[in-house]
Enzyme design. Structure first.
Site, PDB file in Angstrom:
ATOM      1  N   CYS A  34       0.818  -1.228   0.000  1.00  0.00           N
ATOM      2  CA  CYS A  34       0.000   0.000   0.000  1.00  0.00           C
ATOM      3  C   CYS A  34       0.845   1.268   0.000  1.00  0.00           C
ATOM      4  O   CYS A  34       0.337   2.356  -0.241  1.00  0.00           O
ATOM      5  CB  CYS A  34      -0.946   0.008   1.194  1.00  0.00           C
ATOM      6  SG  CYS A  34      -1.917  -1.481   1.340  1.00  0.00           S
ATOM      7  N   HIS A  44      -3.574   6.897   3.402  1.00  0.00           N
ATOM      8  CA  HIS A  44      -3.959   5.615   2.806  1.00  0.00           C
ATOM      9  C   HIS A  44      -5.385   5.287   3.244  1.00  0.00           C
ATOM     10  O   HIS A  44      -5.717   5.375   4.427  1.00  0.00           O
ATOM     11  CB  HIS A  44      -2.976   4.542   3.274  1.00  0.00           C
ATOM     12  CG  HIS A  44      -3.347   3.159   2.849  1.00  0.00           C
ATOM     13  ND1 HIS A  44      -3.788   2.871   1.578  1.00  0.00           N
ATOM     14  CD2 HIS A  44      -3.360   1.980   3.526  1.00  0.00           C
ATOM     15  CE1 HIS A  44      -4.043   1.581   1.496  1.00  0.00           C
ATOM     16  NE2 HIS A  44      -3.804   1.018   2.664  1.00  0.00           N
ATOM     17  N   ASN A 101     -10.108  -0.386   0.434  1.00  0.00           N
ATOM     18  CA  ASN A 101      -8.651  -0.291   0.395  1.00  0.00           C
ATOM     19  C   ASN A 101      -8.158  -0.821  -0.958  1.00  0.00           C
ATOM     20  O   ASN A 101      -8.293  -2.000  -1.253  1.00  0.00           O
ATOM     21  CB  ASN A 101      -8.094  -1.132   1.552  1.00  0.00           C
ATOM     22  CG  ASN A 101      -6.587  -1.111   1.637  1.00  0.00           C
ATOM     23  OD1 ASN A 101      -5.909  -0.662   0.718  1.00  0.00           O
ATOM     24  ND2 ASN A 101      -6.063  -1.612   2.738  1.00  0.00           N
TER      25      ASN A 101
HETATM   26  O1  UT7 Z   1      -3.662  -1.816   3.577  1.00  0.00           O
HETATM   27  C1  UT7 Z   1      -2.876  -2.322   4.615  1.00  0.00           C
HETATM   28  C2  UT7 Z   1      -3.335  -1.827   5.848  1.00  0.00           C
HETATM   29  N1  UT7 Z   1      -4.449  -2.615   6.360  1.00  0.00           N
HETATM   30  C3  UT7 Z   1      -5.124  -2.095   7.319  1.00  0.00           C
HETATM   31  O2  UT7 Z   1      -4.880  -0.959   7.658  1.00  0.00           O
HETATM   32  C4  UT7 Z   1      -6.154  -2.929   8.081  1.00  0.00           C
HETATM   33  C5  UT7 Z   1      -5.953  -2.707   9.527  1.00  0.00           C
HETATM   34  N2  UT7 Z   1      -6.893  -3.379  10.379  1.00  0.00           N
HETATM   35  C6  UT7 Z   1      -8.203  -3.012  10.461  1.00  0.00           C
HETATM   36  O3  UT7 Z   1      -8.627  -2.132   9.744  1.00  0.00           O
HETATM   37  C7  UT7 Z   1      -9.068  -3.673  11.486  1.00  0.00           C
HETATM   38  O4  UT7 Z   1      -8.275  -4.420  12.381  1.00  0.00           O
HETATM   39  C8  UT7 Z   1     -10.175  -4.591  10.893  1.00  0.00           C
HETATM   40  C9  UT7 Z   1     -11.204  -3.719  10.209  1.00  0.00           C
HETATM   41  C10 UT7 Z   1      -9.556  -5.553   9.898  1.00  0.00           C
HETATM   42  C11 UT7 Z   1     -10.886  -5.360  12.004  1.00  0.00           C
HETATM   43  O5  UT7 Z   1     -11.352  -4.487  12.998  1.00  0.00           O
HETATM   44  P1  UT7 Z   1     -11.114  -4.864  14.543  1.00  0.00           P
HETATM   45  O6  UT7 Z   1     -11.820  -3.867  15.352  1.00  0.00           O
HETATM   46  O7  UT7 Z   1      -9.637  -4.982  14.726  1.00  0.00           O
HETATM   47  O8  UT7 Z   1     -11.895  -6.218  14.657  1.00  0.00           O
HETATM   48  P2  UT7 Z   1     -11.372  -7.630  15.192  1.00  0.00           P
HETATM   49  O9  UT7 Z   1     -10.339  -8.187  14.291  1.00  0.00           O
HETATM   50  O10 UT7 Z   1     -11.061  -7.454  16.622  1.00  0.00           O
HETATM   51  O11 UT7 Z   1     -12.651  -8.514  15.064  1.00  0.00           O
HETATM   52  C12 UT7 Z   1     -13.717  -8.330  15.938  1.00  0.00           C
HETATM   53  C13 UT7 Z   1     -14.764  -9.382  15.685  1.00  0.00           C
HETATM   54  C14 UT7 Z   1     -14.252 -10.824  15.638  1.00  0.00           C
HETATM   55  O12 UT7 Z   1     -15.218 -11.626  16.284  1.00  0.00           O
HETATM   56  P3  UT7 Z   1     -14.950 -12.176  17.766  1.00  0.00           P
HETATM   57  O13 UT7 Z   1     -13.700 -13.004  17.650  1.00  0.00           O
HETATM   58  O14 UT7 Z   1     -14.788 -10.947  18.610  1.00  0.00           O
HETATM   59  O15 UT7 Z   1     -16.203 -12.945  18.043  1.00  0.00           O
HETATM   60  C15 UT7 Z   1     -14.282 -11.142  14.157  1.00  0.00           C
HETATM   61  O16 UT7 Z   1     -14.491 -12.513  13.908  1.00  0.00           O
HETATM   62  O17 UT7 Z   1     -15.417  -9.139  14.429  1.00  0.00           O
HETATM   63  C16 UT7 Z   1     -15.468 -10.360  13.695  1.00  0.00           C
HETATM   64  N3  UT7 Z   1     -15.405 -10.039  12.277  1.00  0.00           N
HETATM   65  C17 UT7 Z   1     -16.506  -9.775  11.561  1.00  0.00           C
HETATM   66  N4  UT7 Z   1     -17.817  -9.723  11.858  1.00  0.00           N
HETATM   67  C18 UT7 Z   1     -18.686  -9.414  10.887  1.00  0.00           C
HETATM   68  C19 UT7 Z   1     -14.312  -9.942  11.497  1.00  0.00           C
HETATM   69  N5  UT7 Z   1     -14.693  -9.586  10.248  1.00  0.00           N
HETATM   70  C20 UT7 Z   1     -16.038  -9.505  10.278  1.00  0.00           C
HETATM   71  C21 UT7 Z   1     -16.987  -9.156   9.290  1.00  0.00           C
HETATM   72  N6  UT7 Z   1     -18.292  -9.118   9.641  1.00  0.00           N
HETATM   73  N7  UT7 Z   1     -16.648  -8.849   8.025  1.00  0.00           N
END
Ligand code: UT7
Length: 332
Positions: A119, A259, A289
């Site tokens: 990215c 980004h 993204n």
């Molecule tokens: O381009 C390179 C740079 N990339 C980035 O900048 C991405 C950086 N990371 C992020 O943007 C965030 O970490 C995410 C958007 C990917 C995730 O957000 P988060 O607040 O860190 O969520 P999490 O990973 O803690 O997930 C929370 C929950 C999980 O469930 P449990 O384990 O708490 O029951 C996931 O399984 O959300 C669940 N989950 C979803 N639920 C519904 C993960 N993806 C989804 C989804 N829909 N699409």
């Protein structure tokens, strides 16, 4: 590092972008994986993304964005000295996508190569191109960030498939003595965290086999939370450094182009830099993204919307797999 001992001036004389027609909304994703519009919107800010058609590739999207940038620069492709394509989704492992773009544009004189900084690729390309120009090596360079991320997304993985989209952005850099252009750039990387965002399969470590396909290792894998934390820290530090090196405060910046990965990351960086909401350009709700294309497409849209006038300062900040990151202050 740029900004010191400039031999020639370098200006961005044209910018262009291209996104595919097909729109994939959060509602569409609800029928593909176990997710909701509410989850995607509150966690990321993304509402929809663009998906390339079967007959559209990174090279064709790159060429479409480039034609617009070249038209704005009023530059014949035959005059290009160099083409750099930043991408993690090349048309094929080799030859370089940049060579395919060269052929599409008819840029016979140009050298062409691909750059892989995920990215952050467009900012890496910008720094390399402007260094060539200020050193007097080249006069006319085309840089492109382009991705067909839909080709490496695991459409069974809700953690990642909701985040990404396809598209391309391009810029023409030319020698313009007296122009200020890039005022300061900071590029960085941290290979100790290479594993938190990667596509493990398809390279020489794990070439494609029937097993590798069954193990789904030819898709993008991400530890979202780790990437998130590292992104906020590295992007904020790089932005502060380039502001300091260019002798500017955040209030001197007309437009911040971060980004476009996650609205929460963008807000956290804006807060840490003391920026107002009006200063920060956001279009991730429309495209998700798009990796190397992200800041290039956003720059083009900011310019088209008249957010930036000649003489204004722009701060571009990027972050991605590698890990890699970068920040650049430009005088437009
Ligand atoms: O381009 C390179 C740079 N990339 C980035 O900048 C991405 C950086 N990371 C992020 O943007 C965030 O970490 C995410 C958007 C990917 C995730 O957000 P988060 O607040 O860190 O969520 P999490 O990973 O803690 O997930 C929370 C929950 C999980 O469930 P449990 O384990 O708490 O029951 C996931 O399984 O959300 C669940 N989950 C979803 N639920 C519904 C993960 N993806 C989804 C989804 N829909 N699409």
């Amino acid at each position: 590092m740029s900004g010191e001992n400039q031999l020639h001036g370098c200006a961005i004389t044209g910018v262009g972008s291209y996104v595919p027609e097909r729109v994939l909304t959060n509602a569409d994703l609800e029928s593909i994986v176990d997710t909701t519009d509410e989850w995607i919107t509150t966690r990321t800010g993304i509402k929809q993304r663009r998906m390339a058609a079967d007959n559209e590739f990174t090279s064709t999207m790159a060429a479409a964005a480039s034609r617009k940038a070249l038209a704005q620069a009023e530059l014949d492709p035959a005059e290009l000295d160099l083409i750099i394509v930043a991408t993690i989704t090349p048309d094929m492992p080799f030859p370089a996508t940049a060579c395919l773009v060269q052929q599409e544009l008819g840029a016979a004189k140009a050298a062409a190569f691909d750059l892989e900084a995920a990215c952050s690729g467009f900012l890496y390309a910008l720094e390399i191109a402007q260094a060539f120009i200020i050193a007097g090596v080249h006069q006319n360079i085309l840089i492109i960030g382009a991705e067909k991320l839909s080709s490496i997304i695991d459409w069974e993985d809700r953690n990642t498939c909701v985040l990404f989209g396809d598209g391309a952005g391009a810029a023409v850099l030319q020698r313009r003595d007296g122009a200020r252009g890039v005022l300061a750039t900071r590029l960085g990387s941290d290979g100790t965290k290479a594993n938190i965002l990667a596509m493990p399969g398809g390279g020489c470590r794990q070439p494609a086999t029937v097993d590798s396909v069954n193990e789904r290792i030819h898709f993008l894998k991400m530890e979202g939370k780790e990437v998130y934390k590292n992104a906020v820290t590295a992007m904020t530090a790089a932005a502060k450094e380039v502001l300091e090196r260019s002798g500017l405060g955040i209030e001197d910046i007309k437009c911040i182009i971060p980004h476009q990965a996650n609205m929460r990351i963008i807000s956290a960086i804006g807060d840490r830099l003391g920026a107002t909401e009006e200063q920060v350009f956001v279009n991730l709700q429309k495209y998700g993204n798009t990796s190397a294309a992200s800041v290039a497409v956003a720059l083009d849209e900011a310019l088209q919307q008249g957010v930036v006038q000649r003489g204004d300062k722009i701060l571009i900040i990027a972050f991605g797999a590698g890990l890699t990151w970068g920040a650049t202050v430009l005088e437009w």
